[in-house]
Scaffold this motif. Structure first.
Motif, mmCIF file in Angstrom:
data_model
loop_
_atom_site.group_PDB
_atom_site.id
_atom_site.type_symbol
_atom_site.label_atom_id
_atom_site.label_comp_id
_atom_site.label_asym_id
_atom_site.label_seq_id
_atom_site.Cartn_x
_atom_site.Cartn_y
_atom_site.Cartn_z
ATOM 1 N N TYR A 178 0.838 -1.198 0.000
ATOM 2 C CA TYR A 178 0.000 0.000 0.000
ATOM 3 C C TYR A 178 0.873 1.248 0.000
ATOM 4 C CZ TYR A 178 -3.692 3.272 1.398
ATOM 5 O OH TYR A 178 -4.564 4.328 1.449
ATOM 6 N N SER A 216 1.050 4.146 -2.936
ATOM 7 C CA SER A 216 0.861 5.564 -2.605
ATOM 8 C C SER A 216 2.008 6.409 -3.146
ATOM 9 C CB SER A 216 0.744 5.742 -1.088
ATOM 10 O OG SER A 216 -0.369 5.040 -0.576
ATOM 11 N N ASP A 263 1.743 6.642 -6.989
ATOM 12 C CA ASP A 263 0.654 7.550 -7.370
ATOM 13 C C ASP A 263 1.045 9.001 -7.134
ATOM 14 O OD1 ASP A 263 -0.889 5.429 -8.131
ATOM 15 O OD2 ASP A 263 -2.340 5.578 -6.496
ATOM 16 N N LYS A 321 -4.250 5.934 -11.670
ATOM 17 C CA LYS A 321 -3.647 5.698 -10.362
ATOM 18 C C LYS A 321 -3.766 4.222 -9.983
ATOM 19 C CE LYS A 321 -2.978 10.145 -9.636
ATOM 20 N NZ LYS A 321 -1.612 10.726 -9.707
ATOM 21 N N HIS A 337 -4.031 3.104 -7.080
ATOM 22 C CA HIS A 337 -5.022 2.964 -6.014
ATOM 23 C C HIS A 337 -6.440 2.820 -6.563
ATOM 24 C CE1 HIS A 337 -3.051 2.976 -2.193
ATOM 25 N NE2 HIS A 337 -2.411 4.102 -2.399
ATOM 26 N N ARG A 386 -6.331 -4.541 -5.155
ATOM 27 C CA ARG A 386 -4.954 -4.933 -4.819
ATOM 28 C C ARG A 386 -4.412 -5.927 -5.838
ATOM 29 N NH1 ARG A 386 -1.905 -5.513 0.138
ATOM 30 N NH2 ARG A 386 -0.300 -7.099 -0.116
ATOM 31 N N SER A 414 -3.819 -4.300 -9.242
ATOM 32 C CA SER A 414 -2.678 -3.379 -9.260
ATOM 33 C C SER A 414 -1.355 -4.137 -9.309
ATOM 34 C CB SER A 414 -2.716 -2.453 -8.041
ATOM 35 O OG SER A 414 -2.523 -3.175 -6.838
#
Length: 236
Positions: free
Chosen positions: A104, A108, A111, A123, A125, A129, A132
């Motif tokens: 995570y 972040s 992004d 992005k 996010h 999960r 991504s």
């Protein structure tokens, strides 16, 4: 092939992370296949091995490449100070560290730096999960590199784990080396990979059918409800 061995040059002692008994056996562990898996119980030292390799490669400890320098919380073990890498003659053109527990934070960072917009056109996010992670491997793992994956199956369905096997194979065809810590028996099905198991303080090469993770899943799926009923009775 880029990394051949991780050698521990210090002495096993009481304090973490220098108390793992398997450290004395690292010089016998040779990564001579494009894909190497490391399995073992929680707390056995799998992530510590991968983290140490990442540290010695100059990668960010919370995940990413050499260009990622964010620190959310300083927790990584300082084992790299007493280890060194034995390398093959070839030099990787890419290197990346995926760490499930801090993914995570990595997303972040990507992004915020707008790396996500450039590589993934949105992005990270905004993906689930699992999605991504697949996007990261498809579009950021450039090939001819060394890729360290710590529990990449986290958050992945069975279908997504099978897709991950395909992505791993594509990276191998692009002359990449992968070292993967996992609890997934599905990922271990990847052919011609080497499997190391951490068990009772030792690290040894095993066939996937010999691995404790395979034996456990086979027993659970064979016994199903009867196993769970017995387990719950034992807990009472």
């Amino acid at each position: 092939m880029y990394i051949k061995q991780l050698l521990f040059t210090g002495e096993v002692r009481d304090e973490f992370p220098f108390g793992f008994p398997f450290l004395k056996e690292l010089e016998t562990v040779t990564f001579d296949c494009p894909v190497s898996f490391i399995t073992g119980e929680n707390g056995s030292g799998k992530s510590t091995i991968l983290e140490t390799i990442a540290d010695l490669l100059g990668l960010n400890m919370e995940g990413g490449s050499k260009n990622n320098r964010f620190v959310t919380h300083q927790t990584h073990a300082a084992l790299g100070e007493e280890c060194r890498l034995i390398r093959y003659p070839s030099y990787p053109k890419d290197a990346y560290f995926y760490r499930a527990e801090s993914y995570y934070n990595l997303v972040s960072e990507l992004d915020e730096l707008q790396v996500s917009d450039e590589l993934f056109e949105r992005k990270l996010h905004t993906f689930s999960r699992g999605e991504s992670l697949k996007e990261l491997i498809k579009y950021r793992f450039f090939g001819k590199g060394i890729y360290l994956l710590d529990e990449p199956e986290t958050g992945l369905s069975v279908a997504s784990q099978l897709e991950l096997i395909v992505l791993i194979d594509e990276l191998v065809k692009q002359e990449s080396q992968l070292i993967i810590c996992t609890h997934s028996p599905i990922l271990l099905l990847y052919p011609q990979a080497k499997l190391f198991e951490l068990n009772q303080g030792h690290i040894r090469e095993v066939e996937k059918e010999e691995a404790q993770i395979f034996k456990d899943w086979e027993m659970i799926m064979h016994r199903k409800d009867s196993f769970i009923r017995q387990l719950l009775r034992e807990e009472e």
